[in-house]
Design an enzyme around this catalytic site. Structure first.
Site, mmCIF file in Angstrom:
data_model
loop_
_atom_site.group_PDB
_atom_site.id
_atom_site.type_symbol
_atom_site.label_atom_id
_atom_site.label_comp_id
_atom_site.label_asym_id
_atom_site.label_seq_id
_atom_site.Cartn_x
_atom_site.Cartn_y
_atom_site.Cartn_z
ATOM 1 C CD GLU A 119 -1.494 42.115 57.467
ATOM 2 O OE1 GLU A 119 -0.442 42.941 57.037
ATOM 3 O OE2 GLU A 119 -1.787 41.478 56.926
ATOM 4 C CD GLU A 126 -3.853 44.335 49.783
ATOM 5 O OE1 GLU A 126 -4.706 44.184 48.946
ATOM 6 O OE2 GLU A 126 -3.038 44.336 49.355
#
Length: 343
Positions: free
Chosen positions: A167, A310
């Site tokens: 994310e 991420e």
């Protein structure tokens, strides 16, 4: 509806593992992973087909007038461009380990016209400010859940059977902290961490802000979906829908850190069978992540002090999962190698 993972092959998988040329149990967690993925795929010879990491990005209204992050909201947009140009940590790790990477605009407060590499599933340009009202409407919640399911279904139809989640979104540790507090009944102050780099004073202030948010909304929250509607980000909700769909399609789910696990926590309280399909890549340096992992009674593969997000933890842990499948499928048995077994 997620079906429980088949246990019919567990005994046969264990026998296959035990007859490899090694002492019983000597490959530890690798043996556990091999049995789990074999059970998910219902086969003695599981495979990892088209491994993919989905990075969901979204913005949060809370950061527009509350100091919950040291970074301004436009960093979300800027990092999307960095992903698309191949310059972020997740790009490097995915390239290193031959993992397909897809970036999803779930609700970034920006336009990305002409960027065909970006998957555009935008619900809105960021959530509402939940210091004043729910983060999203019920219709937006349903849209985000359904879009997450669509994305994973497309992956599955393209041949993928293992998907990791990452994310990006300035302010999303605040949403994760609120979801953690709600689902585990942990005081919000114990759920709040440094996020993208707050100092101790900033963490305390963030805790005060989120205490007020929590008290404002919890009287109106009755279920997982309500919690997501009031506290979530579009990227978190979309991940939740995607995870539920991945499990329903018998895909292995690779869980990253604090924010991704908050989405998984919500999915768990929608359908607890999802846990059988999940491998937790690492323990985040964000303090609330350990509370989540302990609540779910799961053990992550790594603890490297990472708190980048991420999907970076997933990408770094992926070679371990490859090793588990490789030994199960390729390692010699005592009989094939003419090696004497233990008495």
């Amino acid at each position: 509806m997620i079906q429980p993972v088949s246990t019919e092959l567990i005994k046969e998988l264990q026998e296959k593992i035990d007859f490899k040329t090694k002492p019983i149990g000597s490959l530890g967690t690798l043996e556990t992973i091999a049995k789990q993925i074999g059970s998910i795929q219902n086969t003695l010879s599981p495979s990892l087909s088209k491994p993919t990491i989905l990075v969901f990005a979204g913005d949060h209204g809370i950061v527009q007038d509350q100091p919950v992050s040291p970074y301004p909201q436009e960093v979300t947009q800027q990092m999307i461009f960095n992903f698309l140009q191949g310059g972020a940590a997740i790009n490097i790790f995915c390239n290193q380990n031959n993992i397909d990477l897809k970036i999803v605009d779930a609700g970034v407060n920006a336009d990305f016209d002409g960027h065909t590499a970006l998957l555009n599933y935008k619900v809105a340009k960021g959530t509402f400010n939940y210091s004043k009202k729910p983060a999203m409407t019920k219709l937006q919640l349903e849209e985000a859940l359904n879009k997450g399911k669509t994305i994973v279904t497309d992956l599955y139809k393209n041949g993928s059977n293992i998907v990791g989640f990452g994310e990006m979104g300035i302010g999303n540790t605040s949403s994760a902290s609120l979801l953690l507090s709600y689902f585990t009944n942990t005081p919000i102050e114990n759920c709040v961490g440094k996020g993208t780099g707050l100092d101790d004073k900033g963490v305390n202030k963030k805790g005060e802000i989120l205490r007020n948010v929590y008290d404002l909304h919890t009287p109106n929250i009755k279920c997982s979906e309500d919690a997501l509607q009031h506290f979530g980000g579009f990227e978190i909700v979309m991940m939740c829908g995607a995870m539920l769909q991945a499990a329903s399609l018998n895909m292995t789910i690779l869980v990253d850190g604090f924010i991704v696990t908050s989405a998984l926590l919500a999915a768990y309280y929608i359908d607890k069978n999802i846990l059988d399909y999940c491998i937790f890549s690492h323990t985040s340096g964000e303090q609330g992540h350990k509370i989540m992992l302990d609540h779910l009674k799961v053990s992550p593969l790594l603890n490297l002090g990472m708190r980048l997000g991420e999907g970076s933890g997933v990408a770094v842990a992926f070679p371990i999962i490859q090793s588990a499948i490789a030994f199960l499928n390729k390692m010699a048995t005592f009989k094939s190698a003419n090696v004497s077994e233990a008495n």
